[in-house]
Design an enzyme around this catalytic site. Structure first.
Site, PDB file in Angstrom:
ATOM      1  N   LYS A 157       0.852  -1.188   0.000  1.00  0.00           N
ATOM      2  CA  LYS A 157       0.000   0.000   0.000  1.00  0.00           C
ATOM      3  C   LYS A 157       0.885   1.233   0.000  1.00  0.00           C
ATOM      4  O   LYS A 157       1.605   1.488   0.966  1.00  0.00           O
ATOM      5  CB  LYS A 157      -0.912  -0.010   1.230  1.00  0.00           C
TER       6      LYS A 157
ATOM      7  N   LYS B 117      -2.379  -1.940  -3.611  1.00  0.00           N
ATOM      8  CA  LYS B 117      -3.150  -0.707  -3.683  1.00  0.00           C
ATOM      9  C   LYS B 117      -2.228   0.496  -3.788  1.00  0.00           C
ATOM     10  O   LYS B 117      -1.265   0.543  -3.019  1.00  0.00           O
ATOM     11  CB  LYS B 117      -4.009  -0.638  -2.420  1.00  0.00           C
TER      12      LYS B 117
HETATM   13  C1  PBG Z   1      -7.918   3.258   5.525  1.00  0.00           C
HETATM   14  C2  PBG Z   1      -8.110   3.070   4.069  1.00  0.00           C
HETATM   15  C3  PBG Z   1      -7.855   3.987   3.053  1.00  0.00           C
HETATM   16  C4  PBG Z   1      -8.261   3.377   1.877  1.00  0.00           C
HETATM   17  C5  PBG Z   1      -8.705   2.105   2.195  1.00  0.00           C
HETATM   18  N1  PBG Z   1      -8.597   1.928   3.561  1.00  0.00           N
HETATM   19  C6  PBG Z   1      -7.376   5.394   3.108  1.00  0.00           C
HETATM   20  C7  PBG Z   1      -5.999   5.710   3.504  1.00  0.00           C
HETATM   21  O1  PBG Z   1      -5.154   4.844   3.691  1.00  0.00           O
HETATM   22  O2  PBG Z   1      -5.760   6.913   3.677  1.00  0.00           O
HETATM   23  C8  PBG Z   1      -8.209   4.034   0.519  1.00  0.00           C
HETATM   24  C9  PBG Z   1      -9.214   3.567  -0.446  1.00  0.00           C
HETATM   25  C10 PBG Z   1      -9.502   4.474  -1.587  1.00  0.00           C
HETATM   26  O3  PBG Z   1      -8.822   5.475  -1.867  1.00  0.00           O
HETATM   27  O4  PBG Z   1     -10.487   4.171  -2.243  1.00  0.00           O
HETATM   28  N2  PBG Z   1      -6.594   3.268   5.903  1.00  0.00           N
HETATM   29 ZN    ZN Z   2      -6.181   4.127   7.858  1.00  0.00          ZN
END
Ligand code: PBG
Ligand code: ZN
Length: 323
Positions: free
Chosen positions: A194, A247
């Site tokens: 991520k 992701k």
């Molecule tokens: C929570 C989370 C996020 C996303 C999924 N779970 C946001 C982040 O990490 O700031 C992002 C999903 C998206 O952009 O659709 N941590």
């Molecule tokens: Zn988060």
């Protein structure tokens, strides 16, 4: 010319015959934002997606099931008053997500796979994914809270918990906590790769989870790195993850592919809020053909090797026969 590639492109039927990639409803996971109040609230930066109360969520999931979407990924959007330094509302067994999971399981049972996002950012007063000590996001206390959160979701009936926080050691801690609590069958889908960056903007509006100071670069990965992501992903498997997620999706097709080659577990990819909203915005301007653009996004992600795709476009794509 002995070899004429166009022979196998001549008709729609021949093209179908030689198609290498399928995009089926079972590959798609629809995200849901859950709000405490009944009814629905539009999310301006995620056109077509709303925050829903429990009853509205039940209705939405029922309609999604008719389209063939059998997996729902839930995100809690608690009242601002329920945000706190220790993120206690995140692991409240009577909290927003456990209540929603129970209702979904009661209504749809085994017809529906319920996944829950496990992260503290919607529940901390700082908007960070872990608890803080001053400017530092402290790892181990965050992991303890996340493990409790996972158990609360499992207790409510979640099939799979999906930690997205990026703390170290969370998968091991969660797996152990689930085992100790007797939830030996609860799956863990780890957001293993991520990257930090600009791809999550509309989501943070939707979930009211923007960091109040700094950014997420001390826990999310540097987009310059690929090996680092592979290393963490393999570690997550050793720690007890059942499936791995990458992701954002399109900027990381290389990592989807490499994980597919180097592991045997299911691979998920998250077509993030910005990947969705940029297409929607350009379509509103009349600059792009959203049906084909979304289809090509999703196909590319499948072709790279993802079994599952989390996408805000799932429902509309099936409704409108984009795929
Ligand atoms: C929570 C989370 C996020 C996303 C999924 N779970 C946001 C982040 O990490 O700031 C992002 C999903 C998206 O952009 O659709 N941590
Ligand atoms: Zn988060």
């Amino acid at each position: 010319m002995l070899i004429r590639s166009r022979r196998l492109r001549a008709t729609a039927a021949i093209r179908d015959l030689v198609a290498e990639t399928d995009l089926l409803p079972r590959n798609l996971i629809q995200g849901h934002f859950i709000q405490p109040r009944e009814g629905s609230t539009e999310i301006s930066s995620l056109p077509g997606i709303a925050r829903n109360g429990v009853q509205a969520t039940l209705k939405q999931v029922e309609a999604d099931l008719k389209l063939g979407i059998r997996t729902a990924l839930l995100f809690g959007v608690p009242e601002p008053a329920h945000k706190s330094p220790d993120a206690a509302a995140a692991f409240d067994a009577a909290g927003l997500i456990p209540v929603t999971v129970k209702a979904l399981k009661q209504a749809f049972g085994q017809d529906l796979v319920v996944m829950t996002d496990v992260c503290l950012c919607a529940y901390t007063d700082t908007g960070h994914c872990g608890v803080n000590r001053g400017a530092e996001i402290v790892n181990d206390p965050s992991v303890a809270a996340l493990a409790r959160m996972a158990v609360a979701h499992a207790e409510a009936g979640a099939d799979i918990v999906a930690p997205s926080d990026m703390m170290d050691g969370r998968i091991k801690a969660m797996r152990e906590a689930l085992e100790v609590a007797g939830f030996t069958n609860t799956g863990i889908l780890s957001y293993a790769v991520k990257h930090a960056g600009a791809y999550y903007g509309p989501f943070r509006e939707a979930a009211d989870s923007s960091p109040k100071f700094g950014d997420r670069r001390s826990y999310q990965m540097d987009p310059r790195n690929a090996r680092e992501g592979l290393r963490d992903a393999l570690l997550d498997l050793e720690e007890g993850a059942d499936a791995l997620m990458v992701k954002p999706a399109l900027p990381n097709l290389d990592l989807i592919w490499r994980l597919r080659e180097q592991t045997l577990c299911p691979i998920a990819a998250y077509h993030t809020s910005s990947e969705y909203s940029t297409v929607k915005a350009a379509a509103r301007l009349g600059w792009v053909d959203e049906a084909n653009l979304f289809r090509e996004h999703l196909l590319a992600i499948r072709r790279a090797g993802a079994d599952w795709i989390v996408t805000y476009a799932a429902r509309e794509a099936l409704q409108k026969h984009w795929i």
